[in-house]
Design a protein around this motif. Sequence first.
Motif, PDB file in Angstrom:
ATOM      1  N   ALA A  94     -41.413 -32.632  31.369  1.00  0.00           N
ATOM      2  CA  ALA A  94     -41.845 -33.298  32.596  1.00  0.00           C
ATOM      3  C   ALA A  94     -40.946 -34.489  32.927  1.00  0.00           C
ATOM      4  CB  ALA A  94     -43.298 -33.750  32.460  1.00  0.00           C
ATOM      5  N   ILE A  95     -40.568 -35.269  31.924  1.00  0.00           N
ATOM      6  CA  ILE A  95     -39.716 -36.443  32.147  1.00  0.00           C
ATOM      7  C   ILE A  95     -38.336 -36.014  32.633  1.00  0.00           C
ATOM      8  CG2 ILE A  95     -38.541 -38.365  31.035  1.00  0.00           C
ATOM      9  CD1 ILE A  95     -41.478 -38.874  31.592  1.00  0.00           C
ATOM     10  N   LYS A  96     -37.756 -34.991  32.013  1.00  0.00           N
ATOM     11  CA  LYS A  96     -36.443 -34.508  32.428  1.00  0.00           C
ATOM     12  C   LYS A  96     -36.478 -33.980  33.866  1.00  0.00           C
ATOM     13  CE  LYS A  96     -34.819 -33.207  27.808  1.00  0.00           C
ATOM     14  NZ  LYS A  96     -34.409 -32.075  26.929  1.00  0.00           N
ATOM     15  N   ALA A  97     -37.510 -33.196  34.175  1.00  0.00           N
ATOM     16  CA  ALA A  97     -37.629 -32.652  35.520  1.00  0.00           C
ATOM     17  C   ALA A  97     -37.856 -33.758  36.547  1.00  0.00           C
ATOM     18  CB  ALA A  97     -38.776 -31.642  35.578  1.00  0.00           C
ATOM     19  N   LEU A  98     -38.657 -34.756  36.189  1.00  0.00           N
ATOM     20  CA  LEU A  98     -38.898 -35.890  37.081  1.00  0.00           C
ATOM     21  C   LEU A  98     -37.598 -36.633  37.368  1.00  0.00           C
ATOM     22  CD1 LEU A  98     -40.729 -37.857  38.614  1.00  0.00           C
ATOM     23  CD2 LEU A  98     -41.168 -39.021  36.440  1.00  0.00           C
ATOM     24  N   GLY A  99     -36.778 -36.815  36.340  1.00  0.00           N
ATOM     25  CA  GLY A  99     -35.501 -37.493  36.538  1.00  0.00           C
ATOM     26  C   GLY A  99     -34.607 -36.757  37.516  1.00  0.00           C
ATOM     27  N   ILE A 100     -34.538 -35.433  37.387  1.00  0.00           N
ATOM     28  CA  ILE A 100     -33.730 -34.635  38.318  1.00  0.00           C
ATOM     29  C   ILE A 100     -34.306 -34.696  39.721  1.00  0.00           C
ATOM     30  CG2 ILE A 100     -32.937 -32.309  38.867  1.00  0.00           C
ATOM     31  CD1 ILE A 100     -31.482 -33.511  36.531  1.00  0.00           C
ATOM     32  N   PHE A 101     -35.637 -34.655  39.826  1.00  0.00           N
ATOM     33  CA  PHE A 101     -36.285 -34.692  41.144  1.00  0.00           C
ATOM     34  C   PHE A 101     -36.003 -36.006  41.863  1.00  0.00           C
ATOM     35  CE2 PHE A 101     -39.804 -35.033  44.133  1.00  0.00           C
ATOM     36  CZ  PHE A 101     -39.890 -33.740  44.626  1.00  0.00           C
ATOM     37  N   ILE A 102     -35.970 -37.108  41.125  1.00  0.00           N
ATOM     38  CA  ILE A 102     -35.708 -38.416  41.727  1.00  0.00           C
ATOM     39  C   ILE A 102     -34.248 -38.543  42.165  1.00  0.00           C
ATOM     40  CG2 ILE A 102     -35.562 -40.883  41.200  1.00  0.00           C
ATOM     41  CD1 ILE A 102     -38.058 -40.597  39.512  1.00  0.00           C
ATOM     42  N   VAL A 103     -33.345 -37.889  41.442  1.00  0.00           N
ATOM     43  CA  VAL A 103     -31.921 -37.979  41.786  1.00  0.00           C
ATOM     44  C   VAL A 103     -31.633 -37.354  43.153  1.00  0.00           C
ATOM     45  CG1 VAL A 103     -29.614 -37.139  41.140  1.00  0.00           C
ATOM     46  CG2 VAL A 103     -31.103 -38.158  39.419  1.00  0.00           C
ATOM     47  N   GLN A 104     -32.393 -36.334  43.534  1.00  0.00           N
ATOM     48  CA  GLN A 104     -32.114 -35.613  44.774  1.00  0.00           C
ATOM     49  C   GLN A 104     -32.077 -36.526  46.011  1.00  0.00           C
ATOM     50  OE1 GLN A 104     -33.878 -31.383  44.949  1.00  0.00           O
ATOM     51  NE2 GLN A 104     -35.159 -32.361  43.407  1.00  0.00           N
ATOM     52  N   PRO A 105     -33.111 -37.337  46.273  1.00  0.00           N
ATOM     53  CA  PRO A 105     -33.030 -38.204  47.452  1.00  0.00           C
ATOM     54  C   PRO A 105     -31.934 -39.264  47.353  1.00  0.00           C
ATOM     55  CG  PRO A 105     -34.967 -38.759  46.132  1.00  0.00           C
ATOM     56  CD  PRO A 105     -34.423 -37.469  45.603  1.00  0.00           C
ATOM     57  N   LEU A 106     -31.549 -39.658  46.128  1.00  0.00           N
ATOM     58  CA  LEU A 106     -30.484 -40.651  45.979  1.00  0.00           C
ATOM     59  C   LEU A 106     -29.143 -40.073  46.461  1.00  0.00           C
ATOM     60  CD1 LEU A 106     -31.283 -42.266  42.506  1.00  0.00           C
ATOM     61  CD2 LEU A 106     -32.342 -42.657  44.735  1.00  0.00           C
ATOM     62  N   ILE A 107     -28.880 -38.819  46.122  1.00  0.00           N
ATOM     63  CA  ILE A 107     -27.655 -38.170  46.602  1.00  0.00           C
ATOM     64  C   ILE A 107     -27.685 -38.048  48.117  1.00  0.00           C
ATOM     65  CG2 ILE A 107     -26.251 -36.080  46.490  1.00  0.00           C
ATOM     66  CD1 ILE A 107     -26.279 -37.676  43.908  1.00  0.00           C
ATOM     67  N   LEU A 108     -28.841 -37.698  48.648  1.00  0.00           N
ATOM     68  CA  LEU A 108     -28.976 -37.561  50.106  1.00  0.00           C
ATOM     69  C   LEU A 108     -28.763 -38.895  50.813  1.00  0.00           C
ATOM     70  CD1 LEU A 108     -31.991 -35.101  50.397  1.00  0.00           C
ATOM     71  CD2 LEU A 108     -29.692 -34.723  51.289  1.00  0.00           C
ATOM     72  N   VAL A 109     -29.261 -39.971  50.237  1.00  0.00           N
ATOM     73  CA  VAL A 109     -29.075 -41.290  50.839  1.00  0.00           C
ATOM     74  C   VAL A 109     -27.592 -41.657  50.874  1.00  0.00           C
ATOM     75  CG1 VAL A 109     -29.474 -43.764  50.510  1.00  0.00           C
ATOM     76  CG2 VAL A 109     -31.371 -42.166  50.286  1.00  0.00           C
ATOM     77  N   ALA A 110     -26.883 -41.389  49.791  1.00  0.00           N
ATOM     78  CA  ALA A 110     -25.449 -41.714  49.740  1.00  0.00           C
ATOM     79  C   ALA A 110     -24.681 -40.950  50.819  1.00  0.00           C
ATOM     80  CB  ALA A 110     -24.889 -41.394  48.353  1.00  0.00           C
ATOM     81  N   VAL A 111     -24.972 -39.652  50.951  1.00  0.00           N
ATOM     82  CA  VAL A 111     -24.278 -38.841  51.962  1.00  0.00           C
ATOM     83  C   VAL A 111     -24.719 -39.258  53.365  1.00  0.00           C
ATOM     84  CG1 VAL A 111     -23.831 -36.491  52.773  1.00  0.00           C
ATOM     85  CG2 VAL A 111     -24.090 -36.930  50.333  1.00  0.00           C
ATOM     86  N   ALA A 112     -26.001 -39.601  53.522  1.00  0.00           N
ATOM     87  CA  ALA A 112     -26.498 -40.028  54.830  1.00  0.00           C
ATOM     88  C   ALA A 112     -25.836 -41.326  55.277  1.00  0.00           C
ATOM     89  CB  ALA A 112     -28.015 -40.204  54.789  1.00  0.00           C
ATOM     90  N   LEU A 113     -25.608 -42.243  54.351  1.00  0.00           N
ATOM     91  CA  LEU A 113     -24.911 -43.486  54.696  1.00  0.00           C
ATOM     92  C   LEU A 113     -23.474 -43.205  55.114  1.00  0.00           C
ATOM     93  CD1 LEU A 113     -26.226 -45.909  51.917  1.00  0.00           C
ATOM     94  CD2 LEU A 113     -26.732 -45.989  54.364  1.00  0.00           C
ATOM     95  N   LEU A 114     -22.843 -42.221  54.478  1.00  0.00           N
ATOM     96  CA  LEU A 114     -21.497 -41.831  54.882  1.00  0.00           C
ATOM     97  C   LEU A 114     -21.495 -41.290  56.305  1.00  0.00           C
ATOM     98  CD1 LEU A 114     -18.511 -41.192  54.422  1.00  0.00           C
ATOM     99  CD2 LEU A 114     -19.223 -39.061  53.289  1.00  0.00           C
ATOM    100  N   CYS A 115     -22.437 -40.404  56.598  1.00  0.00           N
ATOM    101  CA  CYS A 115     -22.534 -39.852  57.959  1.00  0.00           C
ATOM    102  C   CYS A 115     -22.866 -40.956  58.954  1.00  0.00           C
ATOM    103  CB  CYS A 115     -23.599 -38.757  58.004  1.00  0.00           C
ATOM    104  SG  CYS A 115     -23.173 -37.265  57.092  1.00  0.00           S
ATOM    105  N   SER A 116     -23.749 -41.870  58.561  1.00  0.00           N
ATOM    106  CA  SER A 116     -24.166 -42.942  59.463  1.00  0.00           C
ATOM    107  C   SER A 116     -23.029 -43.899  59.779  1.00  0.00           C
ATOM    108  CB  SER A 116     -25.336 -43.706  58.844  1.00  0.00           C
ATOM    109  OG  SER A 116     -25.878 -44.640  59.746  1.00  0.00           O
ATOM    110  N   SER A 117     -22.091 -44.035  58.842  1.00  0.00           N
ATOM    111  CA  SER A 117     -20.960 -44.935  59.070  1.00  0.00           C
ATOM    112  C   SER A 117     -19.839 -44.286  59.876  1.00  0.00           C
ATOM    113  CB  SER A 117     -20.398 -45.414  57.729  1.00  0.00           C
ATOM    114  OG  SER A 117     -19.889 -44.324  56.983  1.00  0.00           O
TER     115      SER A 117
END
Length: 290
Positions: free
Chosen positions: A157-180
């Motif tokens: 559960a902890i490993k899966a939770l860690g991967i699940f949390i990483v997903q929006p972080l990657i999206l935020v980084a790419v979204a900031l690139l698109c936004s800029s």
Amino acid sequence: MWTIAKLTCKEILYKRIFYITVLMSLAFLLFYGIATYFAAQEATAKAGRVINSPDFVIVETFFATQILGIGLYFATFITALLAILSSVGSIASEIESHQIDTLLARPISRRTVICGKFIGLSLLLAGYAACLFLGILLINQLIGGDILRVEITFSQAIKALGIFIVQPLILVAVALLCSSMMTTVNGGIVLIILYGISFIGGFVEQLGVLMEKTAMMNIGIISSLLFPMDSLFRKMTIYLFDTADNPLSFAAQGLFGSLSAPSNIMLAYTALYGIAALLLAIRKFTARDL
């Protein structure tokens, strides 16, 4: 930087989109819980008829993981939409409304603005993603009963939770690139299409591995390299269901299993992908003429 992060969190909390998403997420969890309850009742009622069948274990595993997999799949989709909609306009909308001029008039570097917004958005979305993931998991464990409850260890559960949390972080980084680089609407369209390509490519790759079709596998690999969101989802399901490299297990998992397990190299690539997107966002925003 932390001041920008704090202001970013407050800005998102003041927007209706966050509260609407939270309310709809609660409605989704309620609906999912009701559906899981009735499915568990029906499965328990019918279990006595087939419990002596040699296929009972596979059938039980299939329904259990499908119910949990559906919940996690749509939880991933909801989290991704919130990440895209809340961050794709974080720079572009302020440039369009000239609000960024007031911020940049102070002795604050543009790198600090990007990093502050990334930290603020990431903390907020990571908390939301963790609550949604744990909600889905608790519903399965508490309401699923003996038939639909998936046996999951704390470590899984902890490993899966860690991967699940990483997903929006990657999206935020790419979204900031698109936004800029582009307007809010254009950035949102690009991100949503990339997200769709990633998951369609992931399904094609799993079918390609099952059918031993190299062309289909290559399509999935290319889509993962282009936008590695599906790889994170597959890795999460592997941690939860432990299905890698087992055709019979994959058949029991259905659409939410993974016959082709993303390697640790792919996880490292995903991390570098997010870091590169954030660094490129800083560079593009710094060089942009406002």
